[in-house]
Design an enzyme around this catalytic site. Structure first.
Site, mmCIF file in Angstrom:
data_model
loop_
_atom_site.group_PDB
_atom_site.id
_atom_site.type_symbol
_atom_site.label_atom_id
_atom_site.label_comp_id
_atom_site.label_asym_id
_atom_site.label_seq_id
_atom_site.Cartn_x
_atom_site.Cartn_y
_atom_site.Cartn_z
ATOM 1 N N MET A 127 4.409 -41.596 -12.348
ATOM 2 C CA MET A 127 4.164 -40.817 -11.356
ATOM 3 C C MET A 127 4.306 -39.194 -11.829
ATOM 4 S SD MET A 127 5.890 -42.490 -8.095
ATOM 5 C CE MET A 127 5.251 -44.254 -7.540
ATOM 6 N N SER A 167 3.557 -35.103 -10.253
ATOM 7 C CA SER A 167 2.874 -34.173 -9.279
ATOM 8 C C SER A 167 1.521 -33.640 -9.825
ATOM 9 C CB SER A 167 3.650 -32.919 -9.151
ATOM 10 O OG SER A 167 5.046 -33.259 -8.866
ATOM 11 N N GLN A 226 11.253 -32.648 -23.122
ATOM 12 C CA GLN A 226 11.907 -31.835 -22.257
ATOM 13 C C GLN A 226 13.374 -32.310 -22.129
ATOM 14 O OE1 GLN A 226 10.822 -30.062 -18.354
ATOM 15 N NE2 GLN A 226 11.897 -31.795 -17.590
ATOM 16 N N GLN A 276 7.652 -21.201 -17.631
ATOM 17 C CA GLN A 276 7.333 -22.411 -18.372
ATOM 18 C C GLN A 276 5.946 -22.680 -18.258
ATOM 19 O OE1 GLN A 276 9.955 -24.916 -16.114
ATOM 20 N NE2 GLN A 276 8.310 -26.542 -16.404
ATOM 21 N N HIS A 305 11.078 -38.491 -8.477
ATOM 22 C CA HIS A 305 12.047 -37.488 -8.093
ATOM 23 C C HIS A 305 13.028 -38.163 -7.437
ATOM 24 C CE1 HIS A 305 8.381 -34.694 -8.746
ATOM 25 N NE2 HIS A 305 9.299 -34.200 -9.317
ATOM 26 N N VAL A 327 9.189 -43.912 -13.125
ATOM 27 C CA VAL A 327 8.629 -44.513 -12.205
ATOM 28 C C VAL A 327 7.188 -44.573 -12.159
ATOM 29 C CG1 VAL A 327 8.515 -44.576 -9.406
ATOM 30 C CG2 VAL A 327 10.624 -44.113 -10.756
HETATM 31 O O1 PAF Z 1 10.593 -31.137 -15.115
HETATM 32 C C1 PAF Z 1 10.538 -30.222 -14.187
HETATM 33 O O2 PAF Z 1 10.018 -30.401 -13.044
HETATM 34 C C2 PAF Z 1 10.690 -28.897 -14.720
HETATM 35 O O3 PAF Z 1 10.412 -28.740 -16.083
HETATM 36 C C3 PAF Z 1 12.251 -28.282 -14.645
HETATM 37 C C4 PAF Z 1 13.070 -29.327 -15.243
HETATM 38 C C5 PAF Z 1 12.403 -28.389 -13.066
HETATM 39 C C6 PAF Z 1 12.480 -26.872 -15.161
HETATM 40 O O4 PAF Z 1 11.678 -26.050 -14.263
#
Ligand code: PAF
Length: 287
Positions: A184, A186, A153, A61, A37, A176
């Site tokens: 990486m 979460s 995505q 989602q 991030h 990364v």
């Molecule tokens: O990749 C993500 O963390 C999520 O899918 C996003 C793009 C923030 C949408 O909620």
């Protein structure tokens, strides 16, 4: 760094800066931030006058049996990291404000969401496209930054922006990796010590594919079998998909060329991990 929780305040801030001629870069996230991030934030910082990072664990989602309720969160830690990275605004909206009572409008692509992750996560990309468009409307960014790890995505968002004439440039950024190659994420925080060791098989499989490509192999079946063998060598690993696809259309390819993207999703215990690699590019450039 300013922290904003309401849609109105966020939108007013954006409009006032756009009037001054400032460019805004947006990094949409679901929080629990890691180096991946922060690399997006860093790029946004270099390419825009102002950077907004959003943290929102988007309920639309997640499927019914997915990890919405246990998704890792660390708002204080995230805020400190973003402050140190030079972010101007942290936007942390509340779910009931973004999806109020009677909410019924969604963005749905017809074809791109169907293969790969879309197969085991029906509705996922509808939720992603919807929240991303909502964030774009609220934050009005010139550019928005997404990691290549969530490759499907990224393609869905690029296509949505093209199809709906949205005025935001979509920037895909390199994956990364941890020092052993694990991408990486979460969700890596779900892995036990044993699972963490086994999780390296995703990267291992991509390396197998890259070696085959370097040796001149062109039959996708050979790649898929070799990658599967690599993954299945780990006792906790269950393959969701392993494919070689066209980097634009995400359609399966049979003859492997320079445009081929190796993609895979694997469950290690309860944790579903994804990764991908362009076969033709050098490791440092692509990932
Ligand atoms: O990749 C993500 O963390 C999520 O899918 C996003 C793009 C923030 C949408 O909620």
């Amino acid at each position: 760094m300013k922290t904003i929780a309401t849609i109105k305040e966020m939108n007013d801030w954006a409009k006032s800066h756009l009037l001054l001629g400032d460019s805004i870069g947006l990094v949409p996230t679901m929080g629990y931030l890691h180096e991946g991030h922060l690399s997006l934030v860093n790029k946004a910082r270099h390419e825009n006058d102002l950077v907004v990072t959003s943290i929102f664990v988007n309920p639309t989602q997640f499927g019914r049996n997915e990890d919405l309720s246990v998704y890792p969160r660390d708002p204080l830690g995230d805020s400190a990291k973003l402050e140190a990275a030079g972010v101007d605004v942290l936007f942390m909206p509340e779910a009931d404000k973004l999806y109020g009572a009677g909410y019924e409008t969604f963005v749905e692509l017809e074809r791109l969401p169907l293969p790969l992750c879309g197969k085991s996560r029906p509705g996922h990309f509808r939720g992603v496209a919807t929240i991303v468009l909502k964030l774009f409307n609220i934050v009005q960014p010139q550019r928005a930054y997404f990691g290549n790890k969530d490759y499907q995505q990224l393609q869905v968002i690029k296509k949505m922006v093209r199809d709906l004439n949205v005025n935001t440039g979509i920037i895909g950024c390199p994956i990364v990796r941890e020092t052993d190659g694990l991408a990486m994420s979460s969700r890596n925080s779900y892995l036990s010590t044993t699972e963490r060791k086994q999780a390296i098989c995703l990267y291992g499989a991509l390396m197998v594919a890259r070696r085959l490509f370097a040796s001149g192999e062109s039959d996708s079946k050979v790649y898929i079998q070799a990658m599967r063998d690599k993954v299945m060598a780990e006792p906790e690993a269950v393959v969701d998909y392993i494919s070689l696809v066209d980097r634009e259309t995400l359609e399966n390819i049979t003859i492997v060329s320079g445009d081929a993207l190796a993609v895979l999703a694997v469950k290690i215990g309860k944790t579903r991990l994804i990764d991908n690699m362009l076969l033709a590019e050098s490791a440092s450039k692509n990932q």
